[in-house]
Design a protein around this motif. Structure first.
Motif, PDB file in Angstrom:
ATOM      1  N   GLU A 194       0.824  -1.200   0.000  1.00 49.76           N
ATOM      2  CA  GLU A 194       0.000   0.000   0.000  1.00 49.76           C
ATOM      3  C   GLU A 194       0.866   1.260   0.000  1.00 49.76           C
ATOM      4  O   GLU A 194       1.980   1.277   0.530  1.00 49.76           O
ATOM      5  N   PHE A 195       0.320   2.296  -0.578  1.00 52.35           N
ATOM      6  CA  PHE A 195       0.965   3.602  -0.606  1.00 52.35           C
ATOM      7  C   PHE A 195       0.969   4.185   0.802  1.00 52.35           C
ATOM      8  O   PHE A 195      -0.029   4.107   1.516  1.00 52.35           O
ATOM      9  N   VAL A 196       2.096   4.796   1.170  1.00 52.47           N
ATOM     10  CA  VAL A 196       2.206   5.431   2.482  1.00 52.47           C
ATOM     11  C   VAL A 196       2.321   6.946   2.337  1.00 52.47           C
ATOM     12  O   VAL A 196       1.565   7.694   2.943  1.00 52.47           O
ATOM     13  N   ALA A 197       3.279   7.399   1.529  1.00 53.71           N
ATOM     14  CA  ALA A 197       3.517   8.834   1.391  1.00 53.71           C
ATOM     15  C   ALA A 197       4.296   9.089   0.114  1.00 53.71           C
ATOM     16  O   ALA A 197       4.999   8.212  -0.385  1.00 53.71           O
ATOM     17  N   GLY A 198       4.150  10.299  -0.410  1.00 56.53           N
ATOM     18  CA  GLY A 198       4.888  10.679  -1.603  1.00 56.53           C
ATOM     19  C   GLY A 198       5.272  12.141  -1.541  1.00 56.53           C
ATOM     20  O   GLY A 198       4.603  12.945  -0.876  1.00 56.53           O
ATOM     21  N   ILE A 199       6.348  12.499  -2.236  1.00 55.25           N
ATOM     22  CA  ILE A 199       6.819  13.880  -2.266  1.00 55.25           C
ATOM     23  C   ILE A 199       7.273  14.211  -3.676  1.00 55.25           C
ATOM     24  O   ILE A 199       7.937  13.426  -4.347  1.00 55.25           O
ATOM     25  N   GLY A 200       6.865  15.395  -4.145  1.00 59.21           N
ATOM     26  CA  GLY A 200       7.258  15.833  -5.470  1.00 59.21           C
ATOM     27  C   GLY A 200       8.724  16.233  -5.537  1.00 59.21           C
ATOM     28  O   GLY A 200       9.387  16.380  -4.516  1.00 59.21           O
ATOM     29  N   TRP A 201       9.215  16.437  -6.745  1.00 58.73           N
ATOM     30  CA  TRP A 201      10.637  16.686  -6.920  1.00 58.73           C
ATOM     31  C   TRP A 201      11.085  17.971  -6.224  1.00 58.73           C
ATOM     32  O   TRP A 201      12.207  18.062  -5.746  1.00 58.73           O
ATOM     33  N   SER A 202      10.211  18.952  -6.140  1.00 57.67           N
ATOM     34  CA  SER A 202      10.586  20.212  -5.509  1.00 57.67           C
ATOM     35  C   SER A 202      10.466  20.150  -3.992  1.00 57.67           C
ATOM     36  O   SER A 202      11.015  21.000  -3.289  1.00 57.67           O
ATOM     37  N   GLY A 203       9.740  19.178  -3.504  1.00 56.29           N
ATOM     38  CA  GLY A 203       9.506  19.084  -2.075  1.00 56.29           C
ATOM     39  C   GLY A 203       8.294  19.849  -1.596  1.00 56.29           C
ATOM     40  O   GLY A 203       7.928  19.766  -0.428  1.00 56.29           O
ATOM     41  N   SER A 204       7.651  20.591  -2.477  1.00 56.40           N
ATOM     42  CA  SER A 204       6.529  21.426  -2.053  1.00 56.40           C
ATOM     43  C   SER A 204       5.207  20.675  -2.025  1.00 56.40           C
ATOM     44  O   SER A 204       4.236  21.135  -1.420  1.00 56.40           O
ATOM     45  N   SER A 205       5.121  19.553  -2.687  1.00 55.19           N
ATOM     46  CA  SER A 205       3.889  18.768  -2.693  1.00 55.19           C
ATOM     47  C   SER A 205       4.126  17.437  -2.020  1.00 55.19           C
ATOM     48  O   SER A 205       5.133  16.757  -2.275  1.00 55.19           O
ATOM     49  N   THR A 206       3.191  17.085  -1.159  1.00 53.75           N
ATOM     50  CA  THR A 206       3.252  15.807  -0.448  1.00 53.75           C
ATOM     51  C   THR A 206       1.865  15.191  -0.403  1.00 53.75           C
ATOM     52  O   THR A 206       0.850  15.888  -0.550  1.00 53.75           O
ATOM     53  N   ASP A 207       1.823  13.913  -0.174  1.00 48.96           N
ATOM     54  CA  ASP A 207       0.562  13.204  -0.050  1.00 48.96           C
ATOM     55  C   ASP A 207       0.769  12.053   0.924  1.00 48.96           C
ATOM     56  O   ASP A 207       1.865  11.470   0.976  1.00 48.96           O
TER      57      ASP A 207
END
Length: 120
Positions: free
Chosen positions: A45-58
């Motif tokens: 299962e998905f836990v967390a993600g972060i975009g390349w810039s670091g400004s977007s997370t989920d």
């Protein structure tokens, strides 16, 4: 891209761990990085993600407010700070990365897992 995940271990419920993800021989700065986990007998299962810039997370709802994904200052590593751990967080945790900007999806490159065990 060869990824390495480390930092797992055994803790009691309520404790904290910090997982790290690094790419062998390169920076992670241009990649979307995600953490997944797989508990015994369950699907990954998905836990967390972060975009390349670091400004977007989920975050997955189950970890929101307890886990924080972040990039190191040089964007060489990505961290998953896990606080207030619960027994149900016990799983093998994997970091994964690719250039897809969508955070909550699978990835092209995967590291080996690191085991997190939370005892009650």
């Amino acid at each position: 891209v060869q990824l390495q995940a480390f930092g797992g271990g055994s803790v009691q419920a309520g404790g904290s761990l910090r997982l790290s993800c690094a790419a062998s021989g390169r920076t992670l700065s241009i990649y979307t990085v995600r953490w997944f986990r797989q508990a015994p007998g369950k699907q990954r299962e998905f836990v967390a993600g972060i975009g390349w810039s670091g400004s977007s997370t989920d975050y997955a709802d189950s970890v929101k407010g307890r886990f924080t994904i972040s990039r190191g200052n040089a964007k060489i590593k990505v961290y998953l700070q896990m606080n207030n751990l619960k027994p149900e967080d016990t799983a093998v945790y994997y970091c994964a990365a690719d250039r897809n900007v969508v955070l909550r999806t699978t990835a092209d490159y995967w590291g080996q897992g690191t085991l997190v065990t939370v005892s009650s």
